[in-house]
Motif scaffolding. Structure first.
Motif, PDB file in Angstrom:
ATOM      1  N   THR A 241       0.839  -1.187   0.000  1.00  0.00           N
ATOM      2  CA  THR A 241       0.000   0.000   0.000  1.00  0.00           C
ATOM      3  C   THR A 241       0.877   1.242   0.000  1.00  0.00           C
ATOM      4  OG1 THR A 241      -1.896   1.051   1.052  1.00  0.00           O
ATOM      5  CG2 THR A 241      -0.259   0.139   2.526  1.00  0.00           C
ATOM      6  N   GLY A 364     -14.000   2.569   2.105  1.00  0.00           N
ATOM      7  CA  GLY A 364     -12.840   2.972   1.323  1.00  0.00           C
ATOM      8  C   GLY A 364     -12.646   4.466   1.228  1.00  0.00           C
ATOM      9  N   GLU A 365     -13.698   5.215   1.444  1.00  0.00           N
ATOM     10  CA  GLU A 365     -13.645   6.671   1.303  1.00  0.00           C
ATOM     11  C   GLU A 365     -14.903   7.216   1.976  1.00  0.00           C
ATOM     12  OE1 GLU A 365     -14.658   7.775  -2.801  1.00  0.00           O
ATOM     13  OE2 GLU A 365     -15.223   5.691  -3.089  1.00  0.00           O
ATOM     14  N   PRO A 366     -14.949   8.520   2.211  1.00  0.00           N
ATOM     15  CA  PRO A 366     -16.147   9.057   2.872  1.00  0.00           C
ATOM     16  C   PRO A 366     -17.404   8.811   2.048  1.00  0.00           C
ATOM     17  CG  PRO A 366     -14.359  10.672   2.838  1.00  0.00           C
ATOM     18  CD  PRO A 366     -13.931   9.536   1.953  1.00  0.00           C
ATOM     19  N   ASP A 385     -21.932   2.440   6.274  1.00  0.00           N
ATOM     20  CA  ASP A 385     -20.603   2.986   5.996  1.00  0.00           C
ATOM     21  C   ASP A 385     -19.644   2.289   6.972  1.00  0.00           C
ATOM     22  OD1 ASP A 385     -18.452   4.630   5.502  1.00  0.00           O
ATOM     23  OD2 ASP A 385     -19.369   6.460   6.284  1.00  0.00           O
ATOM     24  N   ASN A 386     -18.477   1.886   6.507  1.00  0.00           N
ATOM     25  CA  ASN A 386     -17.498   1.335   7.459  1.00  0.00           C
ATOM     26  C   ASN A 386     -16.111   1.779   7.061  1.00  0.00           C
ATOM     27  OD1 ASN A 386     -16.483  -1.710   6.168  1.00  0.00           O
ATOM     28  ND2 ASN A 386     -18.290  -0.710   5.333  1.00  0.00           N
ATOM     29  N   TYR A 387     -15.302   2.005   8.104  1.00  0.00           N
ATOM     30  CA  TYR A 387     -13.969   2.589   7.907  1.00  0.00           C
ATOM     31  C   TYR A 387     -12.908   1.547   8.187  1.00  0.00           C
ATOM     32  CZ  TYR A 387      -9.696   4.904   9.564  1.00  0.00           C
ATOM     33  OH  TYR A 387      -8.397   5.264   9.782  1.00  0.00           O
ATOM     34  N   TRP A 388     -11.985   1.409   7.246  1.00  0.00           N
ATOM     35  CA  TRP A 388     -10.804   0.599   7.528  1.00  0.00           C
ATOM     36  C   TRP A 388      -9.661   0.993   6.645  1.00  0.00           C
ATOM     37  CZ3 TRP A 388     -10.537  -4.689   4.917  1.00  0.00           C
ATOM     38  CH2 TRP A 388     -11.572  -4.878   4.001  1.00  0.00           C
ATOM     39  N   GLN A 389      -8.555   0.339   6.857  1.00  0.00           N
ATOM     40  CA  GLN A 389      -7.348   0.613   6.095  1.00  0.00           C
ATOM     41  C   GLN A 389      -6.785  -0.730   5.661  1.00  0.00           C
ATOM     42  OE1 GLN A 389      -5.088   2.584   9.361  1.00  0.00           O
ATOM     43  NE2 GLN A 389      -5.546   4.478   8.260  1.00  0.00           N
ATOM     44  N   THR A 390      -5.948  -0.707   4.630  1.00  0.00           N
ATOM     45  CA  THR A 390      -5.271  -1.936   4.228  1.00  0.00           C
ATOM     46  C   THR A 390      -4.626  -2.563   5.471  1.00  0.00           C
ATOM     47  OG1 THR A 390      -4.842  -0.942   2.097  1.00  0.00           O
ATOM     48  CG2 THR A 390      -3.494  -2.835   2.675  1.00  0.00           C
ATOM     49  N   PRO A 413     -19.074   6.423   9.981  1.00  0.00           N
ATOM     50  CA  PRO A 413     -19.054   4.969   9.813  1.00  0.00           C
ATOM     51  C   PRO A 413     -19.502   4.226  11.072  1.00  0.00           C
ATOM     52  CG  PRO A 413     -16.891   5.957   9.342  1.00  0.00           C
ATOM     53  CD  PRO A 413     -17.740   7.009   9.983  1.00  0.00           C
ATOM     54  N   ASP A 479      -5.314   9.519   9.982  1.00  0.00           N
ATOM     55  CA  ASP A 479      -6.585  10.136   9.572  1.00  0.00           C
ATOM     56  C   ASP A 479      -7.037  11.120  10.645  1.00  0.00           C
ATOM     57  OD1 ASP A 479      -7.607   9.098   7.049  1.00  0.00           O
ATOM     58  OD2 ASP A 479      -7.634   7.148   8.028  1.00  0.00           O
ATOM     59  N   ILE A 491     -14.779  10.414   9.995  1.00  0.00           N
ATOM     60  CA  ILE A 491     -13.417  10.560   9.449  1.00  0.00           C
ATOM     61  C   ILE A 491     -13.367  11.835   8.615  1.00  0.00           C
ATOM     62  CG2 ILE A 491     -11.679   9.457   7.957  1.00  0.00           C
ATOM     63  CD1 ILE A 491     -12.241   7.903  10.534  1.00  0.00           C
ATOM     64  N   ARG A 494      -7.072  12.518   5.447  1.00  0.00           N
ATOM     65  CA  ARG A 494      -5.735  12.081   5.844  1.00  0.00           C
ATOM     66  C   ARG A 494      -4.904  13.220   6.434  1.00  0.00           C
ATOM     67  NH1 ARG A 494      -4.303   6.569   5.500  1.00  0.00           N
ATOM     68  NH2 ARG A 494      -2.178   7.328   5.236  1.00  0.00           N
ATOM     69  N   ASN A 500      -6.944   9.851  -1.825  1.00  0.00           N
ATOM     70  CA  ASN A 500      -7.859   8.732  -1.955  1.00  0.00           C
ATOM     71  C   ASN A 500      -8.690   8.919  -3.229  1.00  0.00           C
ATOM     72  OD1 ASN A 500     -10.091   6.960  -1.634  1.00  0.00           O
ATOM     73  ND2 ASN A 500      -9.710   6.891   0.556  1.00  0.00           N
ATOM     74  N   ARG A 505      -5.978   4.167  -2.298  1.00  0.00           N
ATOM     75  CA  ARG A 505      -4.961   5.031  -1.731  1.00  0.00           C
ATOM     76  C   ARG A 505      -3.800   5.233  -2.696  1.00  0.00           C
ATOM     77  NH1 ARG A 505      -1.770   3.467   3.670  1.00  0.00           N
ATOM     78  NH2 ARG A 505      -3.739   2.473   4.147  1.00  0.00           N
TER      79      ARG A 505
HETATM   80  P1  AMP Z   1      -6.836   1.901   1.932  1.00  0.00           P
HETATM   81  O1  AMP Z   1      -5.774   1.360   2.805  1.00  0.00           O
HETATM   82  O2  AMP Z   1      -6.421   2.070   0.518  1.00  0.00           O
HETATM   83  O3  AMP Z   1      -8.119   1.150   2.104  1.00  0.00           O
HETATM   84  O4  AMP Z   1      -7.126   3.387   2.420  1.00  0.00           O
HETATM   85  C1  AMP Z   1      -7.451   3.618   3.753  1.00  0.00           C
HETATM   86  C2  AMP Z   1      -7.868   5.053   3.909  1.00  0.00           C
HETATM   87  O5  AMP Z   1      -9.108   5.267   3.212  1.00  0.00           O
HETATM   88  C3  AMP Z   1      -8.142   5.441   5.335  1.00  0.00           C
HETATM   89  O6  AMP Z   1      -6.973   5.778   6.037  1.00  0.00           O
HETATM   90  C4  AMP Z   1      -9.104   6.607   5.149  1.00  0.00           C
HETATM   91  O7  AMP Z   1      -8.398   7.782   4.851  1.00  0.00           O
HETATM   92  C5  AMP Z   1      -9.920   6.194   3.932  1.00  0.00           C
HETATM   93  N1  AMP Z   1     -11.189   5.530   4.304  1.00  0.00           N
HETATM   94  C6  AMP Z   1     -11.447   4.217   4.311  1.00  0.00           C
HETATM   95  N2  AMP Z   1     -12.729   3.977   4.661  1.00  0.00           N
HETATM   96  C7  AMP Z   1     -13.303   5.182   4.892  1.00  0.00           C
HETATM   97  C8  AMP Z   1     -14.624   5.610   5.310  1.00  0.00           C
HETATM   98  N3  AMP Z   1     -15.610   4.743   5.507  1.00  0.00           N
HETATM   99  N4  AMP Z   1     -14.822   6.936   5.472  1.00  0.00           N
HETATM  100  C9  AMP Z   1     -13.830   7.840   5.250  1.00  0.00           C
HETATM  101  N5  AMP Z   1     -12.574   7.491   4.855  1.00  0.00           N
HETATM  102  C10 AMP Z   1     -12.311   6.189   4.676  1.00  0.00           C
END
Ligand code: AMP
Length: 629
Positions: A241, A364-366, A385-390, A413, A479, A491, A494, A500, A505
Motif C-alpha cells: 500500500t 474505502g472513502e467518505p 458505511d465502514n472505515y478501515w485501512q489496508t 461509519p 486520519d 473521518i 488524511r 484517496n 490510496r
Molecule cells: P486503503 O488502505 O487504501 O483502504 O485506504 C485507507 C484510507 O481510506 C483510510 O486511512 C481513510 O483515509 C480512507 N477511508 C477508508 N474507509 C473510509 C470511510 N468509511 N470513510 C472515510 N474514509 C475512509
C-alpha cells in the motif's frame, strides 16, 4: 448480546474475548498463549497455535457443504460465469497447489499474483495458503513500474499472470506490462505462470521462463496436496500500500489472528451465516478483495460472488440483477461505484427483486449523504458505511448488524469494532480531545487480530510509519477524526500526503516521481482535489527545466502518460498546470496544502514560512488560465 457488552469485553478482557472468537476456526494445535505483547509495539496472537487459512476456507466445509456454491466468478466482460462448489474448489485449489509444488514453491516463498477478478486468482491465493507460501497480489490495474517495485521488495520465486484483462469491452493486455516489469526488476522470478484467457492472440512468450497454467493443470489434475500447518504468527500474505514515500509498504498479515478476525467479522459485522451469499464488488487486488471476496466468506462457509466488469455494463441494473439471481444477503461496495450508478436512471434500483438483500456496506472513502440517502430510499435496506485501512484488514469503525444494529448516523461509519481501543488526540500535545473536537485517530495497542503484524522485512519501517508520531504505544491511523457524544466517529481525511481516488490510496510522492521521469520536468507537486465522482483526483503543478522549449500542452499530456505508464490509469492526473515556480517554505518544503487550498478557492493557510510570495501568484495565474493538458 448487545454491541456495548461485546465491545466492552473485547477491551476489558481481550484474551478471554479472542479465545472465545478463536473457537470459530479449526486449529490443528490449540494456542498456548492468547496474546504476547512482550515486545511492543509488536504483538502476537494465539502463540503456539497451528492452523491454515486454506484448510479453514475449503477443507473444513467439505463434510457439510461440498455441493454448496463456494465461489461464483461472474464476468460481464468475457461473458463467462464460473460457479464453483466447495468440492470443486477443493479440487482446483489442490491442483493449483500441486502445480506450485512442482515449480519448487514451498513454505515461506513469495508468489506474486497479477490477475484480474477471475476464479484463478482465488485458486492461486488459496493454493499458496495451503502450502504456506506467502502471496502478494498486485492489483491488475497497476502498471509495470508499480509491479516491479512490488517484485523487488517481495523477491518472489514465482509470478502468476495472465495474457489480458478486459474493461468496458476493451482488451487490456497484461503480458507487455509483465515483461516490462520483469526487465525493470532487480529480482525477477525464474518463472511466470500464465493463466492464458485467450484474449490477446498477439501475446509473446519467453521460452523457458513463461509456463502455461492450463498445461500444468491438466498434468496435475486430481493430485491432493497436504495442508502445511503454520504457527499462528507466521506470515500468510503481503499486500502493498502507498505511503508518503515513493516506496510502497508491504503490509504483512499473520495466519491465526487473520483467520479469527475473518470468521468473527464475516458473521458479526457482515451478518453472513454459512450458506448465505456475500457479494463484494472489490477487486481481489485490494484489502477488501482479500478479506471479503476470498477469506472471510469462505472461512465462514458462505458463497462469495466475484465480479469482473463495469457496474454499468451491459446495463446499470447488472449488480442488482446478480443480487436477485444469487440471492445475495450482504453486498459490499464503494461510494464511488454507487455514485457512478446514481448518475443513471433510479428505476434500475427497483427493477430487480431484492428481497434477499439485507445490507449494503460501503467503504474505502467518505460516504456522502446524498448517495447514502439515494441508496437507502431506492433499495430499502440499511446502507452501512465502514472505515478501515489496508493495515487493519477488516473494518475498524462500523456498525454490526450481525450482532445488534445500532442506529445509523449519516456521515459517520459508526462505532469502534471489537478490539480497537480508539482515541482522538491533539496532533501536537497528544492529549485526548473532548467530543466534537478534531484530532488524529489513534489506536492503543494491542492491535486486534487481523491487523498488520509488521512491514515486510522492515520492522523499523513498521515502527516509524505507525508508532512514532506521539509515542511508541500509539498506532496512528494518519486520519483526522471527530467523535460525537454517542461515541460515533466521523473521518475527516488524511493527515499525510496520501490521497484517496475512488476509494484507492495513492501516494502523491509516487505520482511526483513518475512525472519527474519526463526529461523536461524540473519539479512536480501533486495534490488531491475534490471530485464529485471519485472523491479526490490528483492534480499536478510542475516546473520545467530551463532549456526545455517544449509546447506546454504536449509536455503536460506527456506527464499524464508517464503516470499511466508507470503506475496505471488509476493514478492519471486530472489536470496539469505548468508554472514557473512552486510555493515552498524557506527550508525548501513544498507547500502542498496551500496549493490544494488555492485550487479549491479556499484560504491557503499560514504562509509565514513561504520563501517566494511570487510563486503563489504564479499558481493563481495558472489556475485562471486553466490546465495545460
Ligand atoms: P486503503 O488502505 O487504501 O483502504 O485506504 C485507507 C484510507 O481510506 C483510510 O486511512 C481513510 O483515509 C480512507 N477511508 C477508508 N474507509 C473510509 C470511510 N468509511 N470513510 C472515510 N474514509 C475512509
Amino acid at each position: 448480546m448487545e454491541y456495548e457488552d461485546f465491545y466492552r469485553r473485547s477491551i476489558d478482557e481481550p484474551e478471554l474475548f479472542w479465545l472465545e472468537q478463536a473457537q470459530r476456526i479449526h486449529w490443528k494445535t490449540p494456542p498456548r498463549v492468547i496474546l504476547d505483547q512482550s515486545t511492543p509495539p509488536f504483538r502476537r496472537w494465539f502463540v503456539g497455535g497451528t492452523t491454515n487459512l486454506c484448510y479453514n476456507a475449503v477443507d473444513r466445509h467439505l463434510a457439510e457443504r461440498a455441493e454448496q456454491l463456494a465461489l461464483v466468478a461472474f464476468s460481464t466482460e468475457t461473458g463467462v460465469t464460473r460457479e464453483v462448489s466447495y468440492r470443486e474448489l477443493y479440487g482446483e485449489v489442490n491442483t493449483f497447489a500441486a502445480v506450485l509444488v512442482s515449480l519448487g514453491v514451498g513454505k515461506g516463498d513469495r508468489v506474486v499474483i497479477y490477475l484480474p477478478n477471475i476464479a484463478e486468482a482465488v485458486f492461486a491465493m488459496l493454493a499458496c495458503a495451503r502450502i504456506g507460501a506467502i502471496h502478494s497480489v498486485v492489483f491488475g490495474g497497476f502498471a509495470a513500474h508499480n509491479l516491479a517495485l512490488r517484485i523487488d521488495d517481495a523477491k518472489p520465486v514465482l509470478l502468476i499472470a495472465t495474457d489480458a484483462g478486459m474493461r468496458g469491452g476493451k482488451v487490456l493486455p497484461y503480458k507487455p506490462l509483465v515483461d516490462a516489469a520483469l526487465s525493470e526488476s532487480s529480482y525477477p522470478p525464474r518463472h511466470v505462470l500464465m493463466v492464458d484467457r485467450g484474449l490477446d492472440a498477439s501475446m509473446a512468450r519467453s521460452e523457458g521462463r513463461d509456463l502455461d497454467y492450463a498445461e500444468l493443470r491438466a498434468r496435475h489434475a486430481g493430485i491432493e496436496v497436504p495442508v502445511t500447518w503454520l504457527e499462528s504468527n507466521e506470515p500468510s500474505y503481503l499486500l502493498y500500500t502507498s505511503g508518503t514515500t515513493g516506496k510502497p509498504k508491504g503490509i504483512q498479515r499473520d495466519v491465526g489472528g487473520y483467520a479469527v478476525a475473518m470468521a468473527m467479522s464475516t458473521r458479526m459485522i457482515f451478518d453472513i451465516a454459512p450458506g448465505q451469499v456475500m457479494f463484494s464488488t472489490s477487486d481481489v487486488g485490494w484489502a477488501v478483495g482479500h478479506s471479503y471476496n476470498v477469506y472471510g466468506p469462505l472461512i465462514g462457509g458462505a458463497t462469495s460472488l466475484l465480479y469482473e466488469g463495469l457496474p454499468t455494463r451491459p446495463d446499470p441494473g447488472i449488480w442488482w440483477q446478480l443480487c436477485q439471481r444469487y440471492g445475495v444477503h450482504t453486498m459490499f461496495s464503494s461510494p464511488t461505484a454507487m455514485r457512478v450508478l446514481k448518475k443513471q436512471d433510479t428505476s434500475w434500483l427497483s427493477a430487480s427483486d431484492l428481497s434477499s438483500l439485507k445490507w449494503l456496506f460501503l467503504a474505502g472513502e467518505p460516504l456522502d449523504e446524498p448517495t447514502a440517502h439515494w441508496l437507502t430510499d431506492g433499495l430499502g435496506v440499511p446502507v452501512i458505511d465502514n472505515y478501515w485501512q489496508t493495515e487493519t484488514g477488516w473494518p475498524a469503525i462500523t456498525l454490526m448488524p450481525g450482532l445488534d444494529l445500532k442506529p445509523l448516523k449519516f456521515g459517520s461509519p459508526g462505532l469502534p469494532s471489537p478490539g480497537y481501543r480508539m482515541k482522538i488526540i491533539d496532533e501536537h500535545s497528544g492529549i485526548e480531545q473532548p467530543s466534537h473536537q478534531k484530532g488524529v485517530l489513534v489506536f492503543e495497542p494491542p492491535l486486534p487480530p487481523g491487523c498488520l503484524t509488521t512491514v515486510w522485512r522492515d520492522d523499523a519501517r513498521y515502527v516509524s510509519s505507525y508508532f512514532s508520531h506521539f509515542n511508541e504505544l500509539l498506532y496512528s491511523s494518519l486520519d483526522w477524526a471527530i467523535r460525537d457524544d454517542d461515541g460515533y466517529i466521523t473521518i475527516l481525511g488524511r493527515t499525510d500526503d496520501v490521497i484517496n481516488v475512488a476509494g484507492h490510496r495513492l501516494g502523491t510522492r509516487e505520482i511526483e516521481e513518475s512525472i519527474a521521469t519526463h526529461n523536461a520536468v524540473a519539479e512536480a507537486a501533486v495534490v488531491g482535489v475534490y471530485d464529485a465522482l471519485k472523491g479526490q483526483v490528483p492534480v499536478v503543478f510542475a516546473t520545467l527545466k530551463q532549456d526545455a522549449a517544449e509546447d506546454h500542452r504536449v509536455v503536460a499530456q506527456a506527464m499524464q502518460q508517464c503516470v499511466i505508464d508507470r503506475l496505471g490509469a488509476i493514478a492519471k492526473p486530472a489536470q496539469v498546470y505548468i508554472v514557473n515556480a512552486l510555493p515552498k517554505t524557506r527550508s525548501g518544503k513544498l507547500l502542498r496544502r496551500s496549493l490544494q487550498a488555492l485550487i479549491q478557492q479556499a484560504d491557503p493557510g499560514d504562509l509565514s514560512t513561504l520563501d517566494d510570495p511570487g510563486a503563489l501568484d504564479e499558481v493563481r495565474r495558472a489556475l485562471e488560465r486553466g490546465p495545460d493538458q
